[in-house]
Design an enzyme around this catalytic site. Sequence first.
Site, PDB file in Angstrom:
ATOM      1  N   PRO A  16      -2.070  -6.381  -3.780  1.00  0.00           N
ATOM      2  CA  PRO A  16      -2.949  -7.504  -4.116  1.00  0.00           C
ATOM      3  C   PRO A  16      -4.290  -7.397  -3.362  1.00  0.00           C
ATOM      4  CG  PRO A  16      -0.732  -8.269  -3.613  1.00  0.00           C
ATOM      5  CD  PRO A  16      -0.778  -6.817  -3.246  1.00  0.00           C
ATOM      6  N   ALA A  70      -6.067 -10.003   0.065  1.00  0.00           N
ATOM      7  CA  ALA A  70      -4.912 -10.849   0.376  1.00  0.00           C
ATOM      8  C   ALA A  70      -4.328 -10.545   1.756  1.00  0.00           C
ATOM      9  CB  ALA A  70      -3.845 -10.655  -0.695  1.00  0.00           C
ATOM     10  N   GLY A 129      -4.164  -4.989   3.026  1.00  0.00           N
ATOM     11  CA  GLY A 129      -4.735  -3.654   3.238  1.00  0.00           C
ATOM     12  C   GLY A 129      -5.232  -2.938   1.988  1.00  0.00           C
ATOM     13  N   SER A 133      -8.177  -2.594   0.558  1.00  0.00           N
ATOM     14  CA  SER A 133      -9.407  -1.794   0.650  1.00  0.00           C
ATOM     15  C   SER A 133      -9.203  -0.557   1.528  1.00  0.00           C
ATOM     16  CB  SER A 133     -10.582  -2.632   1.166  1.00  0.00           C
ATOM     17  OG  SER A 133     -10.332  -3.060   2.473  1.00  0.00           O
ATOM     18  N   ALA A 192      -6.356   1.007   2.009  1.00  0.00           N
ATOM     19  CA  ALA A 192      -5.473   1.942   1.282  1.00  0.00           C
ATOM     20  C   ALA A 192      -6.276   2.710   0.236  1.00  0.00           C
ATOM     21  CB  ALA A 192      -4.318   1.183   0.633  1.00  0.00           C
ATOM     22  N   ASP A 229      -6.523  -1.619  10.081  1.00  0.00           N
ATOM     23  CA  ASP A 229      -6.012  -1.405   8.716  1.00  0.00           C
ATOM     24  C   ASP A 229      -6.026   0.079   8.345  1.00  0.00           C
ATOM     25  OD1 ASP A 229      -5.892  -4.118   8.649  1.00  0.00           O
ATOM     26  OD2 ASP A 229      -7.055  -4.377   6.815  1.00  0.00           O
TER      27      ASP A 229
HETATM   28  O1  PMV Z   1      -7.353  -9.346   6.111  1.00  0.00           O
HETATM   29  P1  PMV Z   1      -7.100  -7.947   6.562  1.00  0.00           P
HETATM   30  O2  PMV Z   1      -5.868  -7.380   6.072  1.00  0.00           O
HETATM   31  O3  PMV Z   1      -8.270  -7.051   6.333  1.00  0.00           O
HETATM   32  O4  PMV Z   1      -6.864  -8.004   8.149  1.00  0.00           O
HETATM   33  C1  PMV Z   1      -7.902  -8.375   9.003  1.00  0.00           C
HETATM   34  C2  PMV Z   1      -7.519  -8.334  10.433  1.00  0.00           C
HETATM   35  C3  PMV Z   1      -8.583  -8.940  11.338  1.00  0.00           C
HETATM   36  O5  PMV Z   1      -8.084  -8.803  12.663  1.00  0.00           O
HETATM   37  C4  PMV Z   1      -8.792 -10.411  11.052  1.00  0.00           C
HETATM   38  C5  PMV Z   1      -9.925  -8.232  11.225  1.00  0.00           C
HETATM   39  C6  PMV Z   1      -9.961  -6.827  11.801  1.00  0.00           C
HETATM   40  O6  PMV Z   1     -10.970  -6.154  11.572  1.00  0.00           O
HETATM   41  O7  PMV Z   1      -9.039  -6.438  12.534  1.00  0.00           O
END
Ligand code: PMV
Length: 321
Positions: free
Chosen positions: A100, A103, A106, A108, A110, A151
């Site tokens: 998804p 959401a 991950g 983008s 991936a 990520d």
């Molecule tokens: O929303 P996601 O899956 O991109 O996770 C972001 C995690 C954060 O700590 C909020 C931002 C980051 O760059 O680590």
Amino acid sequence: MPAIISKASGKIILFGEHAVVYGYPAIAVPIDTIQVKVSILPAIKKEQSIIKLRNINWQDNILFTSLDENDPIRISIINVFALIDHTPPHFDMTISSSIPIAAGLGSSAALAVAITKGMSQFLGIYLSNDKINALAYKSEEIQHGSPSGIDNSVITFGRPILYSKTKNISQIEIKNVIHIILADSGKRTLTKDVVALVKKNLEKNPDFIKPILAEIGGLVEEAAEALLHGRIKIIGSLMVRNHIALKKLGVSSIELDQLVESALENGALGAKLCGGGKGGYMVAICDPASCERISSGLVADGATHIISTKIVGSKKENNLC
Ligand code: PMV
């Protein structure tokens, strides 16, 4: 030439999102049940490169040359092209994804990892995981400003990791299988907007926000220990504490709080929002016997989509970098 196929998994941040942006450690795990798949062949029409997007609800064919300058697909491809000293051949690339979008799972990162791996193989270049990770980070930077890098790292290495911006990435050992349920709050937000909100709150009220970030950092240390020894109840209670801290930080939402409450009421051992927050998914851990009841409860309490999966216990094999 057979098609080059590359895949990259989704991920969840089990502990430590947001605090990781400020140098604290965080724990993330890959989720293999959701993936981006990239397949690349030499171009059929020799004079142009085509990107074919194949998703569940829509399909599109795009000319590579018509992608926006900052399009994440274009950036990931161009980053690999920059490594060769000749004109790259035209290609037909098909991208399909079950992750998804926007959401917290991950999508983008991936996409960046799968394209980087696939395109480097297509061009006959060997890239180490460290190099793939660095290139995927460059692509993430364009989209997210200054992401922590967690990520792209967990997705590149495909193992549970303890990540901090300032230290080496290390694989963490997880004893036993952990059953998890991911529930969609139905809301979408951009991570960079939520990261900017935390930054604004930190500047406005450092005495309130700084201790919360430090508290999250402390929970992560405890969680790494609990995961190593398979102390599932402690892992669950640390997740709940992590969610409460994220709520104080201002990154939860009514829907996410409701889903966490629903999961816990139906017997989850722990639950929290995962990723940027303000929307996206919630993660709960459960005994196999109670997973179904928790999932049904989540749907009744507003979850728009459920993903049931597990984190498979892994032994530490080597240093990642
Ligand atoms: O929303 P996601 O899956 O991109 O996770 C972001 C995690 C954060 O700590 C909020 C931002 C980051 O760059 O680590």
